[in-house]
Motif scaffolding. Structure first.
Motif, PDB file in Angstrom:
ATOM      1  N   ALA A 134      95.879  32.341  65.234  1.00 46.32           N
ATOM      2  CA  ALA A 134      94.634  31.591  65.079  1.00 46.32           C
ATOM      3  C   ALA A 134      94.709  30.623  63.903  1.00 46.32           C
ATOM      4  O   ALA A 134      95.307  30.916  62.864  1.00 46.32           O
ATOM      5  N   ASN A 135      94.060  29.478  64.058  1.00 45.45           N
ATOM      6  CA  ASN A 135      94.046  28.416  63.055  1.00 45.45           C
ATOM      7  C   ASN A 135      92.857  28.626  62.119  1.00 45.45           C
ATOM      8  O   ASN A 135      91.715  28.720  62.564  1.00 45.45           O
ATOM      9  N   PRO A 136      93.101  28.676  60.790  1.00 45.39           N
ATOM     10  CA  PRO A 136      91.993  28.871  59.848  1.00 45.39           C
ATOM     11  C   PRO A 136      90.889  27.831  59.966  1.00 45.39           C
ATOM     12  O   PRO A 136      89.726  28.120  59.666  1.00 45.39           O
ATOM     13  N   LEU A 137      91.217  26.612  60.413  1.00 48.55           N
ATOM     14  CA  LEU A 137      90.204  25.566  60.518  1.00 48.55           C
ATOM     15  C   LEU A 137      89.094  25.932  61.502  1.00 48.55           C
ATOM     16  O   LEU A 137      87.999  25.360  61.451  1.00 48.55           O
ATOM     17  N   GLY A 138      89.377  26.895  62.384  1.00 50.11           N
ATOM     18  CA  GLY A 138      88.371  27.321  63.342  1.00 50.11           C
ATOM     19  C   GLY A 138      87.118  27.875  62.689  1.00 50.11           C
ATOM     20  O   GLY A 138      86.045  27.893  63.305  1.00 50.11           O
ATOM     21  N   ASN A 139      87.218  28.313  61.446  1.00 52.99           N
ATOM     22  CA  ASN A 139      86.043  28.835  60.756  1.00 52.99           C
ATOM     23  C   ASN A 139      85.019  27.752  60.437  1.00 52.99           C
ATOM     24  O   ASN A 139      83.861  28.060  60.148  1.00 52.99           O
ATOM     25  N   LEU A 140      85.448  26.493  60.468  1.00 48.47           N
ATOM     26  CA  LEU A 140      84.541  25.388  60.179  1.00 48.47           C
ATOM     27  C   LEU A 140      83.657  25.022  61.365  1.00 48.47           C
ATOM     28  O   LEU A 140      82.702  24.264  61.213  1.00 48.47           O
ATOM     29  N   SER A 141      83.966  25.554  62.523  1.00 46.69           N
ATOM     30  CA  SER A 141      83.264  25.146  63.743  1.00 46.69           C
ATOM     31  C   SER A 141      81.910  25.830  63.919  1.00 46.69           C
ATOM     32  O   SER A 141      81.185  25.519  64.863  1.00 46.69           O
ATOM     33  N   PHE A 142      81.559  26.745  63.015  1.00 47.05           N
ATOM     34  CA  PHE A 142      80.347  27.534  63.199  1.00 47.05           C
ATOM     35  C   PHE A 142      79.426  27.357  61.992  1.00 47.05           C
ATOM     36  O   PHE A 142      79.791  27.693  60.859  1.00 47.05           O
ATOM     37  N   THR A 143      78.257  26.817  62.240  1.00 44.08           N
ATOM     38  CA  THR A 143      77.294  26.539  61.176  1.00 44.08           C
ATOM     39  C   THR A 143      75.914  27.028  61.604  1.00 44.08           C
ATOM     40  O   THR A 143      75.703  27.450  62.747  1.00 44.08           O
ATOM     41  N   LEU A 144      74.967  26.940  60.666  1.00 47.63           N
ATOM     42  CA  LEU A 144      73.589  27.313  60.954  1.00 47.63           C
ATOM     43  C   LEU A 144      72.756  26.068  61.264  1.00 47.63           C
ATOM     44  O   LEU A 144      72.943  25.017  60.643  1.00 47.63           O
ATOM     45  N   LYS A 145      71.835  26.207  62.203  1.00 43.45           N
ATOM     46  CA  LYS A 145      71.045  25.071  62.653  1.00 43.45           C
ATOM     47  C   LYS A 145      70.138  24.524  61.565  1.00 43.45           C
ATOM     48  O   LYS A 145      69.976  23.310  61.425  1.00 43.45           O
ATOM     49  N   SER A 146      69.536  25.385  60.747  1.00 44.73           N
ATOM     50  CA  SER A 146      68.512  24.944  59.806  1.00 44.73           C
ATOM     51  C   SER A 146      69.068  24.154  58.628  1.00 44.73           C
ATOM     52  O   SER A 146      68.373  23.301  58.071  1.00 44.73           O
ATOM     53  N   ASN A 147      70.321  24.441  58.229  1.00 44.70           N
ATOM     54  CA  ASN A 147      70.837  23.815  57.005  1.00 44.70           C
ATOM     55  C   ASN A 147      72.256  23.288  57.116  1.00 44.70           C
ATOM     56  O   ASN A 147      72.765  22.680  56.170  1.00 44.70           O
ATOM     57  N   LEU A 166      72.840  29.851  65.550  1.00 48.83           N
ATOM     58  CA  LEU A 166      74.229  29.425  65.365  1.00 48.83           C
ATOM     59  C   LEU A 166      74.468  28.113  66.088  1.00 48.83           C
ATOM     60  O   LEU A 166      73.979  27.904  67.202  1.00 48.83           O
ATOM     61  N   VAL A 167      75.225  27.233  65.443  1.00 50.21           N
ATOM     62  CA  VAL A 167      75.663  25.988  66.072  1.00 50.21           C
ATOM     63  C   VAL A 167      77.180  26.025  66.173  1.00 50.21           C
ATOM     64  O   VAL A 167      77.874  26.162  65.159  1.00 50.21           O
ATOM     65  N   PHE A 168      77.709  25.899  67.380  1.00 47.88           N
ATOM     66  CA  PHE A 168      79.150  25.774  67.608  1.00 47.88           C
ATOM     67  C   PHE A 168      79.424  24.335  68.002  1.00 47.88           C
ATOM     68  O   PHE A 168      78.855  23.837  68.968  1.00 47.88           O
ATOM     69  N   ASP A 169      80.268  23.665  67.236  1.00 43.32           N
ATOM     70  CA  ASP A 169      80.482  22.228  67.467  1.00 43.32           C
ATOM     71  C   ASP A 169      81.420  21.928  68.625  1.00 43.32           C
ATOM     72  O   ASP A 169      81.687  20.762  68.932  1.00 43.32           O
TER      73      ASP A 169
END
Length: 476
Positions: free
Chosen positions: A207-220, A464-467
Motif C-alpha cells: 500500500a502507498n502511504p499517500l492513500g491516507n490523504l484521500s480521506f477527509t472530513l466534510k465540515s473542515n 467522510l469525504v473520499f476524493d
C-alpha cells in the motif's frame, strides 16, 4: 498483525550511530494526570514535592503549537502542609546546556523573549491542600523558527517557601516545543476540545502511504488520520558483530529513501509519521535486550528518526524467536522489564518524539523503569483488535485520552460498530488504530470505506469525504 517479511535485502544504518510529541497545549480545566506518590517516600518523614504537567508527566513535556501555545504546571506534595508554599520557576538556558552535554544532543533553546510565565513564574500551594492550581507558561511564534525542528524551553524550579523538599528530578524541566505556524493542523475538535487521534498502521509492502490523504472530513477538510505508522521496520541481530540493528525491507526502505514524495506531503498536512519496530524471526526482539544493548539500540533508532525526519516509533512485540536458555550475551530473559527499558531508553534518547506501544503480548502492560512510571515514557498505547480495556494500571501515569480502544483490521474485515466507537469517545478514550488500509484491495467499497464513514460519524459527528484517488504501489 499481518506482516509479509523479506530478508533478501539488508539495510543497516549503524553508520549514523558510529558517526555521531499528546502534544496539544494543556489548559487548567483538564484533569491532572495521576502520579505514583510511593516513589517519593523518605526515610526521615520529610514531605516531598514534585512538579507535573496536566497529564502527570515529569520526565519531559511536549507541545506542538501554531502562533501561540501554553502548558500548565502543578506543585504536589506527599502530605498537606501547615503553611502556604511557593516554587519559583525561571527560564534558565544552562539547564539545556547541561542536558545537551550529558546526552550528546544539540537541541536549541526557544527564544526567552517569546515566553511568558504566569504569576511572575510562581507556583502557589495554599495551606491545607496537596495540589496547587496550575501555573501557565505561554509562548508565541516570532516567525524565525523552523517547523522541522524541536526547540526547548529550559526551566529551573526552586522552593522559595514551605516546609517540604523538591525532588531532584523536579528541580529542572525541559519543554519541547515545535512551531507549526503555517502548517495545517489535522487535529479535529469536538465541542471545542481535541477529538480522537486516529492512527493508520499501514502495511506498506503493498500500500502507498499517500492513500491516507484521500480521506477527509466534510465540515473542515481535515485529514481523517492524525498519524501514519509505517509497518514495519525490524529489530535484527548480527552474529558477526554481536549488535542488534534496524532492518528495513525493500518496501520500507524505498519509502524512506523517497520521503519527500511519500511522507512529506502527509507531514505538510499535519500528519505524524511513526516508524514501526518489531521482531524478525531471530533471537532479537523488543523485549529481551540487556540495559546496555537497549541504550545502544535506542541510539540507532534515534539515528533512523533523525535521518528520515520521523515523528516517533511504534513498538510491537511480535515475530521474535526469543532464547529462553543459553542466552546470548547482550540479551536477557524476555519479559516486560526489558521491554519497558527499551521504551524508556528510546524516550530518553529523543524526548521530542512519540513512543507508541502496541498493547499486546509482552507490551500489553509495562512496569516502571528507574522509578519512572511507564505512562511517562510511553506516549500512546493502542490495544489489539476489538479490545476496549482501561489501561490505567497497565501504563500508570498515562491519560485516558492516549489509550487506544477498538482497533480495526481492514485486511480481514475486523471492524468496529459505530456504537462502540461513540462509547469509546464519550468515555474519554481518544486514540484509535486502523490497520492495513489499502484502497486498492477488493474489500475497499464493502468493508474499508463504510468503516471509515462510521469513524467520522462516531468520533467527530461528521461525514467522510473520499476524493476518489487510489494511489497504487509505484516503487520497485
Amino acid at each position: 498483525m499481518k506482516y509479509f517479511n523479506d530478508m533478501n535485502l539488508k539495510y543497516w544504518i549503524a553508520a549514523f550511530v558510529l558517526s555521531g510529541s499528546l502534544f496539544a497545549s494543556c489548559s487548567d480545566d483538564i484533569v491532572v494526570g495521576k502520579v505514583d506518590e510511593s516513589r517519593y517516600e523518605t526515610g526521615d518523614g520529610s514531605v516531598m514535592g514534585y512538579i507535573s504537567d496536566s497529564f502527570g508527566k515529569r520526565m519531559f513535556s511536549n507541545v506542538d503549537f501554531r502562533s501561540t501555545g501554553d502548558i500548565s504546571f502543578y506543585l504536589r506534595t506527599t502530605a498537606k502542609l501547615g503553611a502556604a508554599a511557593t516554587v519559583a520557576v525561571s527560564y534558565d538556558e544552562t539547564v539545556l546546556k547541561d542536558y545537551n552535554a550529558e546526552n550528546g544532543t544539540a537541541y536549541e533553546a526557544f527564544p526567552q523573549s517569546e515566553v511568558t510565565l504566569e504569576n511572575d513564574g510562581t507556583i502557589n500551594l495554599p495551606v491545607g491542600i496537596a495540589q496547587s492550581p496550575g501555573m501557565k507558561i505561554s509562548f508565541v511564534s516570532d516567525g524565525s523558527l523552523s517547523s522541522d525542528k524541536d526547540y526547548v524551553i529550559p526551566l529551573r524550579m526552586k522552593v522559595t517557601s514551605g516546609d517540604f523538599k523538591l525532588a531532584e528530578q523536579d528541580q529542572t524541566r525541559l519543554i519541547f516545543v515545535k512551531d507549526l505556524t503555517g502548517i495545517p493542523d489535522c487535529t479535529k475538535y469536538v465541542d471545542g476540545q481535541p477529538g480522537v487521534k486516529v492512527f493508520s498502521c499501514m502495511e506498506v509492502n503493498d500500500a502507498n502511504p499517500l492513500g491516507n490523504l484521500s480521506f477527509t472530513l466534510k465540515s473542515n477538510g481535515k485529514p481523517l488520520f492524525d498519524a501514519l505508522i509505517l509497518f514495519s521496520a525490524n529489530i535484527n541481530y548480527d552474529p558477526e558483530t554481536g549488535r542488534v540493528y534496524v532492518f528495513n525491507n525493500e518496501n520500507v526502505q524505498a519509502i524512506l529513501d523517497h520521503r519527500d514524495h511519500y511522507l512529506k506531503p502527509l507531514q505538510d498536512r499535519g500528519i505524524k509519521i511513526i516508524l514501526g519496530i518489531m521482531g524478525n524471526h531471530d533471537r532479537s526482539g523488543v523485549a529481551n535486550l540487556s540495559d546496555e544493548t537497549a541504550k545502544d539500540f535506542a541510539k540507532e533508532v534515534k539515528a533512523m528518526c533523525d535521518a528520515y525526519h520521523l515523528d516517533g516509533i511504534f513498538v510491537d512485540d511480535e515475530y521474535s524467536s526469543y532464547e529462553y536458555s543459553n542466552i546470548t550475551p547482550g540479551f536477557v530473559y524476555p519479559g516486560k522489564d526489558p521491554a519497558a527499558r527499551l521504551c524508556y531508553e528510546v524516550k530518553k534518547a529523543q524526548p521530542d518524539r512519540w513512543i507508541v506501544v502496541y498493547a499486546y503480548s509482552t507490551t500489553s502492560s509495562l512496569p516502571s523503569v528507574d522509578g519512572v512510571q511507564s505512562g511517562e515514557f510511553v506516549d500512546y498505547a493502542l490495544e489489539d483488535y476489538g479490545v476496549a480495556s482501561d489501561l490505567t494500571s497497565s501504563f500508570p501515569g498515562m491519560p485516558k485520552s492516549n489509550m487506544g480502544q477498538y482497533s480495526q483490521e481492514f485486511y480481514q474485515g475486523r471492524t468496529a460498530t459505530e456504537a462502540n466507537l461513540r462509547k469509546m469517545r464519550d468515555n474519554g478514550y481518544l486514540s484509535h488504530m486502523i490497520f492495513s488500509l489499502d484502497p486498492n484491495r477488493a474489500n475497499f467499497e464493502s468493508v474499508q470505506l463504510p468503516a471509515m464513514q462510521r469513524v467520522a460519524s462516531a468520533f467527530y459527528d461528521d461525514e467522510l469525504v473520499f476524493d476518489g484517488v487510489k494511489y497504487p504501489k509505484d516503487w520497485n
